[in-house]
Design an enzyme around this catalytic site. Structure first.
Site, PDB file in Angstrom:
ATOM      1  N   GLU A  64       6.430 -26.088 -49.257  1.00 39.11           N
ATOM      2  CA  GLU A  64       7.456 -26.780 -50.034  1.00 39.11           C
ATOM      3  C   GLU A  64       7.887 -26.019 -51.294  1.00 39.11           C
ATOM      4  OE1 GLU A  64       6.309 -30.852 -50.665  1.00 39.11           O
ATOM      5  OE2 GLU A  64       6.224 -31.279 -48.519  1.00 39.11           O
ATOM      6  N   GLU A 108       3.984 -31.562 -41.745  1.00 41.64           N
ATOM      7  CA  GLU A 108       3.504 -32.768 -42.422  1.00 41.64           C
ATOM      8  C   GLU A 108       4.367 -33.951 -42.029  1.00 41.64           C
ATOM      9  OE1 GLU A 108       3.045 -32.702 -46.703  1.00 41.64           O
ATOM     10  OE2 GLU A 108       2.248 -30.658 -46.663  1.00 41.64           O
TER      11      GLU A 108
END
Length: 449
Positions: A166, A355
């Site tokens: 991220e 995720e």
């Protein structure tokens, strides 16, 4: 194709991150990370929580691996703590740090669980932050050296890698919004950091190719399908900008080797950033990934605003929807929409859900098992969206649930529980949740164990 629509080699696993679960912050010669410093600053983390002990996975990893094996999980996405390998961020690697991850990888493989390693899940060595952190271009070279060291140590057994987790969060939540380490609020710096992260990613991919190790390397991006709040031209434009800010600013360099022109123009006009030097885009462009990792939690519904935010937009929470404890809308269709969009716009890349999961209250316990029916419904919906994507010809190869165990949830401390196993933070005892029992059955019924 296996039974019930998943390929026979489709991987269902769980995901964690080093600072969120390991603890043992002073053991094995580990250096301080920016999260060690940030979490000890008064007022930064809910309830003053820190990752000093976390879930003590550093000592309890055999127990956690045994839980994974019992569920039937075939994959485990974990991160390596950079300051365990280089306590000062550079120099000579720590033998003790490398030994820990060697033991962990060996234990996973002995239990028929395939490790996927993320090199950077936000725990930058504090010593490098003091040299400018990700705002310092030199950090990209230190990262490449660190990556090469880990490839050399573990790459004979580890075949799946993520460079960064991220990068939007590292850049913008860490340097513009300020809610994550290092806690800065400088938009121009955030944009520059985002470019340095893309450079670091490319250098790590290049280091992997040069290491001679076989395997696959990608990156995990947090992505959101964007929906305008109304059909108005203003909301449509705002949603497009939001897509550029969150999604295209990272998807385009990773998968096309370029930055989106509209966002580049906005950033240069407003912030005179980023500084892109000669050869940067060539480096990024010549280091394509083997797969794209996608962290998907919820969609964003966007309305135009006159606020002072970077893109002058507001996020709208649709009425009547279900929301998690994080305030995130439960919207499985968004995963299917997102996968379809990337499949179409980026020439059918191989993809992995790195995720997906949800935080709920997890308060009811019966016969020693946490009753989390809401998490089961969440996972059912999103795994069904994944199955549908595969049926539509999208190259989706795995699904990693966040998270294996409840853990340190960054600015929220220990107040939000994402695990399929419950952790008692007083005793560190692990306890089954009904979602783990459900997942075990799901894996068996779909022939994925």
């Amino acid at each position: 194709m296996g039974i019930n629509g998943f390929p026979k080699d489709f991987v269902i696993g769980t995901a964690t991150a080093s600072y969120q679960i390991e603890g043992a912050v002073l053991e094995g010669g580990r250096g301080a990370s920016i999260w060690d410093i940030f979490s000890h600053m008064p007022g930064r983390i809910l309830n003053g929580d820190t990752g000093d002990i976390a879930c003590d996975h550093y000592h309890r990893y055999p127990e956690d691996i045994a839980l994974m094996k019992e569920v039937g999980l075939k994959g485990y996405r974990m991160s390596v703590a950079w300051p365990r390998i280089f306590p000062q961020g550079r120099g000579k690697p720590s033998t003790a740090g490398l030994d820990f991850y060697n033991r962990l990888v060996d234990a996973l493989l002995e239990n028929d669980i395939e490790p996927m390693i993320t090199l950077y899940h936000w725990d930058l060595p504090q010593a490098l932050q003091e040299l400018g952190g990700w705002g310092n271009r030199d950090t990209t070279d230190y990262f490449a050296d660190y990556a090469y060291t880990v490839f050399n140590a573990l790459g004979d057994r580890v075949k799946k890698w993520n460079t960064l987790n991220e990068p939007w969060v590292s850049a913008f939540a860490g340097h513009y919004i300020g809610r994550h380490a290092p806690g800065m609020r400088d938009a121009a710096l955030a944009v520059q950091v985002s470019h340095h992260l893309m450079l670091a990613h490319a250098k790590a991919v290049e280091a992997f190719r040069q290491s001679g190790r076989d395997g696959q390397i990608g990156i995990a991006l947090n992505l959101y399908p964007m929906y305008p709040a109304s059909p108005s031209e203003e909301d449509e434009r705002a949603a497009r900008f939001a897509d550029g800010y969150h999604n295209r600013w990272f998807l385009d360099p990773v998968l096309k080797g370029t930055y989106p022109e509209d966002m580049l123009a906005i950033y240069r006009e407003r912030f005179n950033a980023p500084d892109i030097r000669s050869g940067d885009m060539e480096l990024i462009g010549r280091n394509p990934v083997d797969f794209l990792g996608i962290n998907y939690y919820f969609r964003k519904v966007i309305r135009r605003s006159e606020s002072t935010d970077i893109l002058q937009l507001n996020e709208v929470k649709p009425e009547g929807s279900e929301y998690t404890e994080m305030g995130w809308e439960v919207w499985p269709q968004g995963l299917l929409d997102l996968l379809g969009r990337i499949h179409k716009d980026y020439q059918d890349p191989r993809m992995v859900i790195t995720e997906n999961g949800a935080a709920f209250k997890d308060e009811i316990i019966m016969d020693g098992v946490v009753q989390d029916e809401d998490r089961i419904r969440f996972l059912q919906g999103h795994l069904e969206a994944a199955r549908q994507a595969i049926a539509e010809g999208i190259r989706l190869e795995g699904f990693y649930i966040w998270s294996l165990i409840d853990n340190f949830e960054w600015a929220f401390g220990y107040s939000k529980r994402f695990g399929i196993f419950h952790v008692d933070y007083g005793t560190l005892e692990r306890k089954w949740k009904k979602s783990a029992q459900w997942l075990k059955k799901f894996i068996e019924e779909n022939g994925l164990n």
